[in-house]
Motif scaffolding. Structure first.
Motif, PDB file in Angstrom:
ATOM      1  N   PRO A   1      84.329  -3.031   2.772  1.00 43.38           N
ATOM      2  CA  PRO A   1      83.422  -2.028   3.346  1.00 43.38           C
ATOM      3  C   PRO A   1      83.018  -0.931   2.365  1.00 43.38           C
ATOM      4  CG  PRO A   1      85.644  -1.715   4.174  1.00 43.38           C
ATOM      5  CD  PRO A   1      85.669  -2.972   3.373  1.00 43.38           C
ATOM      6  N   ILE A   2      83.691  -0.855   1.240  1.00 43.38           N
ATOM      7  CA  ILE A   2      83.280   0.138   0.244  1.00 43.38           C
ATOM      8  C   ILE A   2      82.170  -0.487  -0.586  1.00 43.38           C
ATOM      9  CG2 ILE A   2      84.015   1.499  -1.735  1.00 43.38           C
ATOM     10  CD1 ILE A   2      86.724   1.748  -0.433  1.00 43.38           C
ATOM     11  N   ARG A   3      80.962   0.013  -0.401  1.00 42.86           N
ATOM     12  CA  ARG A   3      79.808  -0.640  -0.987  1.00 42.86           C
ATOM     13  C   ARG A   3      79.420  -0.072  -2.339  1.00 42.86           C
ATOM     14  NH1 ARG A   3      80.573  -4.516   0.020  1.00 42.86           N
ATOM     15  NH2 ARG A   3      78.544  -5.322  -0.589  1.00 42.86           N
ATOM     16  N   LYS A   4      80.000   1.043  -2.738  1.00 41.81           N
ATOM     17  CA  LYS A   4      79.632   1.642  -4.020  1.00 41.81           C
ATOM     18  C   LYS A   4      80.837   1.622  -4.938  1.00 41.81           C
ATOM     19  CE  LYS A   4      76.323   4.812  -1.955  1.00 41.81           C
ATOM     20  NZ  LYS A   4      76.472   6.056  -1.201  1.00 41.81           N
TER      21      LYS A   4
ATOM     22  N   ASP B   1      83.858 -18.163  -9.479  1.00 39.52           N
ATOM     23  CA  ASP B   1      82.635 -18.210 -10.289  1.00 39.52           C
ATOM     24  C   ASP B   1      81.624 -19.209  -9.740  1.00 39.52           C
ATOM     25  OD1 ASP B   1      83.574 -16.368 -11.987  1.00 39.52           O
ATOM     26  OD2 ASP B   1      84.464 -17.818 -13.393  1.00 39.52           O
ATOM     27  N   GLU B   2      82.160 -20.267  -9.091  1.00 40.99           N
ATOM     28  CA  GLU B   2      81.281 -21.353  -8.682  1.00 40.99           C
ATOM     29  C   GLU B   2      80.812 -21.236  -7.242  1.00 40.99           C
ATOM     30  OE1 GLU B   2      83.123 -25.181  -9.881  1.00 40.99           O
ATOM     31  OE2 GLU B   2      84.442 -23.912 -11.068  1.00 40.99           O
ATOM     32  N   TRP B   3      81.205 -20.138  -6.539  1.00 41.19           N
ATOM     33  CA  TRP B   3      80.812 -19.974  -5.140  1.00 41.19           C
ATOM     34  C   TRP B   3      79.290 -20.056  -5.008  1.00 41.19           C
ATOM     35  CZ3 TRP B   3      84.246 -15.305  -3.252  1.00 41.19           C
ATOM     36  CH2 TRP B   3      85.586 -15.760  -3.126  1.00 41.19           C
ATOM     37  N   GLY B   4      78.854 -20.830  -4.091  1.00 44.02           N
ATOM     38  CA  GLY B   4      77.416 -20.957  -3.871  1.00 44.02           C
ATOM     39  C   GLY B   4      76.764 -21.976  -4.765  1.00 44.02           C
ATOM     40  N   ARG B   5      77.533 -22.416  -5.792  1.00 44.44           N
ATOM     41  CA  ARG B   5      76.925 -23.379  -6.699  1.00 44.44           C
ATOM     42  C   ARG B   5      77.422 -24.786  -6.425  1.00 44.44           C
ATOM     43  NH1 ARG B   5      78.140 -20.426 -12.001  1.00 44.44           N
ATOM     44  NH2 ARG B   5      77.544 -18.363 -11.269  1.00 44.44           N
ATOM     45  N   ILE B   6      78.676 -24.908  -6.017  1.00 44.25           N
ATOM     46  CA  ILE B   6      79.165 -26.240  -5.652  1.00 44.25           C
ATOM     47  C   ILE B   6      79.177 -26.358  -4.131  1.00 44.25           C
ATOM     48  CG2 ILE B   6      80.512 -26.690  -7.740  1.00 44.25           C
ATOM     49  CD1 ILE B   6      83.008 -25.718  -6.212  1.00 44.25           C
ATOM     50  N   PRO B   7      78.903 -27.557  -3.619  1.00 44.25           N
ATOM     51  CA  PRO B   7      78.761 -27.712  -2.156  1.00 44.25           C
ATOM     52  C   PRO B   7      80.045 -27.427  -1.398  1.00 44.25           C
ATOM     53  CG  PRO B   7      78.717 -29.855  -3.275  1.00 44.25           C
ATOM     54  CD  PRO B   7      78.624 -28.816  -4.351  1.00 44.25           C
ATOM     55  N   GLU B   8      81.245 -27.618  -2.008  1.00 44.21           N
ATOM     56  CA  GLU B   8      82.486 -27.377  -1.281  1.00 44.21           C
ATOM     57  C   GLU B   8      82.709 -25.902  -1.019  1.00 44.21           C
ATOM     58  OE1 GLU B   8      82.206 -29.027  -4.015  1.00 44.21           O
ATOM     59  OE2 GLU B   8      83.231 -30.968  -3.953  1.00 44.21           O
ATOM     60  N   CYS B   9      82.147 -25.069  -1.863  1.00 50.20           N
ATOM     61  CA  CYS B   9      82.428 -23.634  -1.743  1.00 50.20           C
ATOM     62  C   CYS B   9      81.144 -22.830  -1.589  1.00 50.20           C
ATOM     63  CB  CYS B   9      83.181 -23.137  -2.972  1.00 50.20           C
ATOM     64  SG  CYS B   9      84.805 -23.869  -3.152  1.00 50.20           S
ATOM     65  N   PRO B  10      80.623 -22.765  -0.374  1.00 51.03           N
ATOM     66  CA  PRO B  10      79.504 -21.844  -0.157  1.00 51.03           C
ATOM     67  C   PRO B  10      80.003 -20.403  -0.238  1.00 51.03           C
ATOM     68  CG  PRO B  10      80.230 -22.746   1.922  1.00 51.03           C
ATOM     69  CD  PRO B  10      81.064 -23.402   0.864  1.00 51.03           C
ATOM     70  N   ILE B  11      79.072 -19.495  -0.358  1.00 49.73           N
ATOM     71  CA  ILE B  11      79.487 -18.087  -0.402  1.00 49.73           C
ATOM     72  C   ILE B  11      80.121 -17.726   0.930  1.00 49.73           C
ATOM     73  CG2 ILE B  11      78.637 -15.703  -0.500  1.00 49.73           C
ATOM     74  CD1 ILE B  11      76.504 -16.760  -2.463  1.00 49.73           C
ATOM     75  N   PRO B  12      81.370 -17.228   0.937  1.00 49.66           N
ATOM     76  CA  PRO B  12      82.023 -16.924   2.219  1.00 49.66           C
ATOM     77  C   PRO B  12      81.291 -15.813   2.961  1.00 49.66           C
ATOM     78  CG  PRO B  12      83.319 -16.070   0.395  1.00 49.66           C
ATOM     79  CD  PRO B  12      82.212 -16.890  -0.215  1.00 49.66           C
ATOM     80  N   GLN B  13      81.191 -15.990   4.261  1.00 50.25           N
ATOM     81  CA  GLN B  13      80.500 -15.011   5.102  1.00 50.25           C
ATOM     82  C   GLN B  13      81.536 -14.239   5.925  1.00 50.25           C
ATOM     83  OE1 GLN B  13      76.734 -15.179   5.301  1.00 50.25           O
ATOM     84  NE2 GLN B  13      77.358 -16.126   3.368  1.00 50.25           N
ATOM     85  N   PHE B  14      81.339 -12.946   6.027  1.00 46.85           N
ATOM     86  CA  PHE B  14      82.293 -12.135   6.789  1.00 46.85           C
ATOM     87  C   PHE B  14      81.555 -11.334   7.858  1.00 46.85           C
ATOM     88  CE2 PHE B  14      84.220 -12.915   2.723  1.00 46.85           C
ATOM     89  CZ  PHE B  14      85.530 -13.224   3.044  1.00 46.85           C
ATOM     90  N   ALA B  15      82.282 -11.023   8.929  1.00 48.80           N
ATOM     91  CA  ALA B  15      81.715 -10.169   9.972  1.00 48.80           C
ATOM     92  C   ALA B  15      82.814  -9.282  10.538  1.00 48.80           C
ATOM     93  CB  ALA B  15      81.110 -11.020  11.087  1.00 48.80           C
ATOM     94  N   GLY B  16      82.402  -8.125  11.008  1.00 50.78           N
ATOM     95  CA  GLY B  16      83.389  -7.187  11.563  1.00 50.78           C
ATOM     96  C   GLY B  16      83.846  -7.626  12.936  1.00 50.78           C
ATOM     97  N   GLY B  17      85.067  -7.261  13.264  1.00 45.55           N
ATOM     98  CA  GLY B  17      85.599  -7.594  14.590  1.00 45.55           C
ATOM     99  C   GLY B  17      84.912  -6.760  15.655  1.00 45.55           C
TER     100      GLY B  17
ATOM    101  N   LEU C   1      80.758  -9.340  -3.112  1.00 42.45           N
ATOM    102  CA  LEU C   1      79.930 -10.131  -2.203  1.00 42.45           C
ATOM    103  C   LEU C   1      78.928  -9.238  -1.496  1.00 42.45           C
ATOM    104  CD1 LEU C   1      82.491 -12.485  -0.439  1.00 42.45           C
ATOM    105  CD2 LEU C   1      80.761 -13.125  -2.129  1.00 42.45           C
ATOM    106  N   GLU C   2      77.716  -9.729  -1.434  1.00 46.22           N
ATOM    107  CA  GLU C   2      76.676  -8.914  -0.827  1.00 46.22           C
ATOM    108  C   GLU C   2      75.536  -9.817  -0.418  1.00 46.22           C
ATOM    109  OE1 GLU C   2      75.254  -4.407  -1.772  1.00 46.22           O
ATOM    110  OE2 GLU C   2      76.202  -5.621  -3.310  1.00 46.22           O
ATOM    111  N   ASP C   3      74.818  -9.457   0.556  1.00 45.96           N
ATOM    112  CA  ASP C   3      73.598 -10.186   0.858  1.00 45.96           C
ATOM    113  C   ASP C   3      72.508  -9.163   1.083  1.00 45.96           C
ATOM    114  OD1 ASP C   3      73.314 -10.442   4.274  1.00 45.96           O
ATOM    115  OD2 ASP C   3      75.044  -9.542   3.325  1.00 45.96           O
ATOM    116  N   THR C   4      71.338  -9.637   1.331  1.00 43.05           N
ATOM    117  CA  THR C   4      70.203  -8.718   1.382  1.00 43.05           C
ATOM    118  C   THR C   4      70.335  -7.691   2.497  1.00 43.05           C
ATOM    119  OG1 THR C   4      69.148 -10.529   2.540  1.00 43.05           O
ATOM    120  CG2 THR C   4      68.440 -10.114   0.267  1.00 43.05           C
ATOM    121  N   ASP C   5      70.833  -8.128   3.668  1.00 44.58           N
ATOM    122  CA  ASP C   5      70.940  -7.196   4.792  1.00 44.58           C
ATOM    123  C   ASP C   5      72.261  -6.430   4.777  1.00 44.58           C
ATOM    124  OD1 ASP C   5      68.557  -8.236   5.653  1.00 44.58           O
ATOM    125  OD2 ASP C   5      69.571  -9.842   6.779  1.00 44.58           O
ATOM    126  N   SER C   6      73.107  -6.829   3.812  1.00 48.21           N
ATOM    127  CA  SER C   6      74.402  -6.185   3.738  1.00 48.21           C
ATOM    128  C   SER C   6      75.173  -6.310   5.048  1.00 48.21           C
ATOM    129  CB  SER C   6      74.241  -4.711   3.369  1.00 48.21           C
ATOM    130  OG  SER C   6      75.152  -4.391   2.352  1.00 48.21           O
TER     131      SER C   6
END
Lengths: 184, 562
Positions: free
Chosen positions: B155-158, B245-261, B144-149
């Motif tokens: 947290p391991i990005r590579k 596989d279908e994340w972001g493609r079907i309305p029930e499952c948008p791409i999950p968003q995460f944030a640090g505590g 999972l990744e987005d443009t702003d990361s």
């Protein structure tokens, strides 16, 4: 207090490093981390360091504090003679042992700690310290007074002031028994 | 049991509360991370190691908050002062500050180990899922990744790094390693053998705590522990976890968003850190205040007596000061018990040659010309210990062993001043003083003091107010012989005092029995300044000879800590 014996701290540090290395090794092997062979090495190294460092050295001055049940370890470590006595040897030994620990995360902390212990040992060696076993003090038995020997200073004895010999009157100071005592 | 509550009740209560908070924090945070739905995906990557890392972290926060408080000695003095109304049981707890400091430190050590082991597993498993070793979901989550990361989970990005590289290039990893190292060095150098024998090593290494706290404050700044955020529409994990596989493609499952505590540790520790900073500031101000020498006396057996005067200095009996002599060392503060009474217009310390610092001081003083002022001396204090409570008890049993007689010098002097002025504050009716000593040579000055007191009391016809017993534990045949010969003389052969010296250790059962018999309804304060082993014995005896009946004899145990 007196002069600092660096080896005492080095010993505590090395023992702790041994335990940390061992713990890291166990975690690495149990978790089957990538490169767990290094962890297996760390287990062996940790155990070795702990065994080597468990018996505490005798302090150059003051009461030595032995660890619980360190006696049999002391004997084993003492058997290696100058190899374990000399702190230069220990410093280089620990420096060498710690290197493979640096190749995997689980053992990195143990590796750095042991490295620090090695440096403190080096300082100890430069200050001329060396490892001395703590052995139970041998009782020096005084020869048992034979009953047959008569008392050397039988009563009546002089008052304590007379105990101190008068220098000006050596002959007067010499005390003679009121009656001759002989062995039958 | 009742006896035990009298002597240990409050201490145990405090410990139970402390342990209770620890257990609560651990369990609470364990289940927070183990059951929380926002950590469902995080747990999928890390398993229970997530909860095992976070629960100790919470306990660590709490204990790092506590660890600085018991060493703020000026703060403790302040609290002690404001507790004057609350009775002695409360104040007595403050004397156990260093034991509590150690206890908290053990907890920190244990929790650090658990926290670290859990994170070793976490990093390894994050890295494995990043490299696609595990199932499809793990790989998908790690990718999972987005443009702003900013909304990723792993947290391991590579994909081409090793865990060691990751740890040493992130804030959390790097600070974690550094503060753990600092902690290990602090712990190894505070072992009994080092602390007692090579105080300087212990003292200087302990200042690594600055690095420890600095690292601790920034440890959480990397926000590595990430939780799932609420999205619109809601990403339902039970439905979507098998449809990565279908994340972001079907309305029930948008791409999950995460944030640090949000990092929390700094909120826990900032208060105590500021308090400690104030503490050090107070010490510094005290250090700058001018101290003049009233008299410098070189006693026999290499004991140096310094009589010092400092404006605004007010002491109580049995308190101690910290001395800093910049001519010897800028940084070292050494504690000395004051041997003067509060009624005197100066304060004095007796310094026995015992190590580098004391030797150097004696050396400097001996080189001084007659009547000159000594080297600059910083004085921090006074700090209270239990013996200022002596006058609150009707009957006091004072036990001094070896160098531990020093606080009692002040007490005995003060008692005699109070008696002379018939001070109404003095509740004490009787004092039993036990002096255990291997050899009396180093304490000739103390025998002198006792002698003066003895004479004064006799002149005033209060001979039975103070009962003192001397026990010489290191004696040989020649001393015994010497004593036998002088048996019928009025004064003791060793000390020249009226009371005869006993040989060997006291039989405590007999002594306690006697005190109980002579004071059948009193509250007896037992005060010890001496070794730990003796403290244990006396503590047990205090419990044994205390009566639950409030009308009968009760023994309270107090100990000076050094």
């Amino acid at each position: 207090m007196g002069k600092i014996e660096w080896a005492m701290w080095a010993n505590e540090q090395a023992l702790a490093s041994g335990l940390i290395l061992l713990t890291g090794g166990i975690v690495g092997v149990a978790g089957q981390f990538r490169g767990w062979q290094f962890a297996a090495y760390a287990v062996a190294a940790g155990v070795f360091v702990c065994l080597l460092e468990y018996p505490r050295s005798k302090r150059s001055k003051g009461t030595s504090m032995a660890r619980t049940g360190q006696y049999c370890f002391t004997v084993c470590v003492k058997a290696f003679g100058p190899l374990t006595r000399n702190y230069y040897v220990r410093a280089f030994l620990h420096a060498a042992i710690c290197v493979p620990g640096g190749f995997m995360l689980a053992t990195v902390l143990g590796c750095v700690c042991l490295g620090i212990a090695s440096l403190i040992y080096l300082a100890a060696a430069i200050h001329g310290e060396h490892w001395e076993p703590i052995l139970p003090r041998k009782e020096i038995r005084k020869p048992v007074d034979s009953v047959k020997n008569p008392p050397q200073n039988p009563p009546p004895r002089p008052p304590p002031e007379m105990h101190r010999k008068r220098v000006d009157d050596l002959e007067g100071a010499a005390y003679d028994n009121p009656m001759t005592v002989t062995d039958e | 049991m009742g006896n035990w509550i009298i002597n240990h009740g409050l201490t145990s209560f405090i410990l139970v509360v402390w342990m209770g908070i620890n257990i609560f924090l651990f369990v609470w945070f364990y289940f927070f991370y183990d059951l929380g739905p926002q950590f469902f995906y995080t747990r999928h990557l890390l398993g229970s190691a997530l909860a095992w890392a976070r629960a100790p972290a919470a306990v660590l926060n709490f204990n790092c908050l506590l660890i600085l408080l018991p060493v703020c000695r000026n703060l403790l003095s302040l609290i002690r002062g404001s507790f004057m109304c609350c009775g002695r049981t409360m104040r007595k707890q403050l004397d156990k500050n260093l034991s509590f400091h150690k206890l908290v430190a053990y907890m920190i050590g244990l929790m650090t180990a658990v926290h670290m082991i859990a994170h070793l597993l976490n990093v390894e498993w994050y890295n494995n899922s990043r490299q696609g070793v595990y199932d499809k979901l793990s790989t998908a989550l790690s990718n999972l990744e987005d443009t702003d990361s900013t909304t990723y989970l792993n947290p391991i990005r590579k994909t081409d790094i090793i865990p060691t590289y990751f740890v040493f290039t992130t804030i959390a990893g790097l600070t974690g390693v550094i503060i753990t190292l600092a902690l290990i060095l602090i712990i190894t150098s505070s072992m009994e053998v080092i602390r007692r024998s090579y105080f300087e090593v212990f003292w200087y290494t302990h200042h690594l705590f600055i690095i420890f706290f600095a690292g601790l404050v920034f440890h959480g700044a990397g926000r590595i522990v990430r939780s799932q955020q609420t999205t619109d529409p809601v990403h339902n994990v039970t439905f979507c976890k098998d449809r990565s596989d279908e994340w972001g493609r079907i309305p029930e499952c948008p791409i999950p968003q995460f944030a640090g505590g949000f990092p929390q540790t700094w909120m826990w520790v900032i208060g105590p850190m500021i308090l400690y900073l104030c503490e050090r500031l107070v010490r510094f101000i005290r250090y700058m205040q001018r101290v003049t020498y009233r008299k410098i006396v070189m006693r026999p057996s290499k004991v140096l007596e310094l009589q010092l005067v400092k404006s605004g200095f007010k002491m109580e009996v049995g308190q101690y000061v910290f001395l800093n002599c910049p001519a010897i060392s800028q940084l070292e503060w050494h504690p000395f018990t004051m041997t003067s009474a509060p009624e005197e217009d100066f304060f004095s310390v007796h310094i026995r040659s015992a190590g580098d610092w004391t030797d150097k001081l004696i050396d400097i003083v001996q080189k001084l010309p007659e009547g000159a002022q000594g080297p600059k001396m910083g004085v921090d204090g006074p700090f209270g210990t239990a013996s200022e409570d002596v006058f609150d008890y009707e009957v006091s049993m004072l036990v001094g062993a070896g160098i531990g007689v020093t606080p009692f010098a002040s007490i005995l002097k003060s008692i005699w001043y109070k008696f002379k002025e018939s001070n109404p504050k003095l509740r004490t009716r009787k004092i039993y003083f036990y002096w255990l000593c291997r050899e009396t040579h180093a304490f000739e000055w103390f025998a002198d003091l006792l002698q003066v007191l003895e004479k004064e009391m006799e002149e005033r016809g209060m001979g039975d107010f103070l009962t003192y017993k001397l026990y010489l534990t290191g004696w040989d045949q020649s001393t015994a012989h010497h004593v036998r010969v002088r048996f019928d003389q009025d004064t003791d052969a060793v000390t020249g005092l009226k009371q005869k010296t006993h040989y060997g250790r006291p039989i405590w059962d007999k002594e306690f029995e006697q005190v109980r018999k002579e004071n059948p309804t009193s509250v007896v304060g037992t005060f010890l300044c001496g070794p730990e082993a003796l403290g244990k014995v006396l503590e047990k005896k205090c419990v044994k000879y205390s009566d639950v009946d409030p009308r009968k004899t009760k023994f309270y145990f107090n100990k000076e800590n050094f």
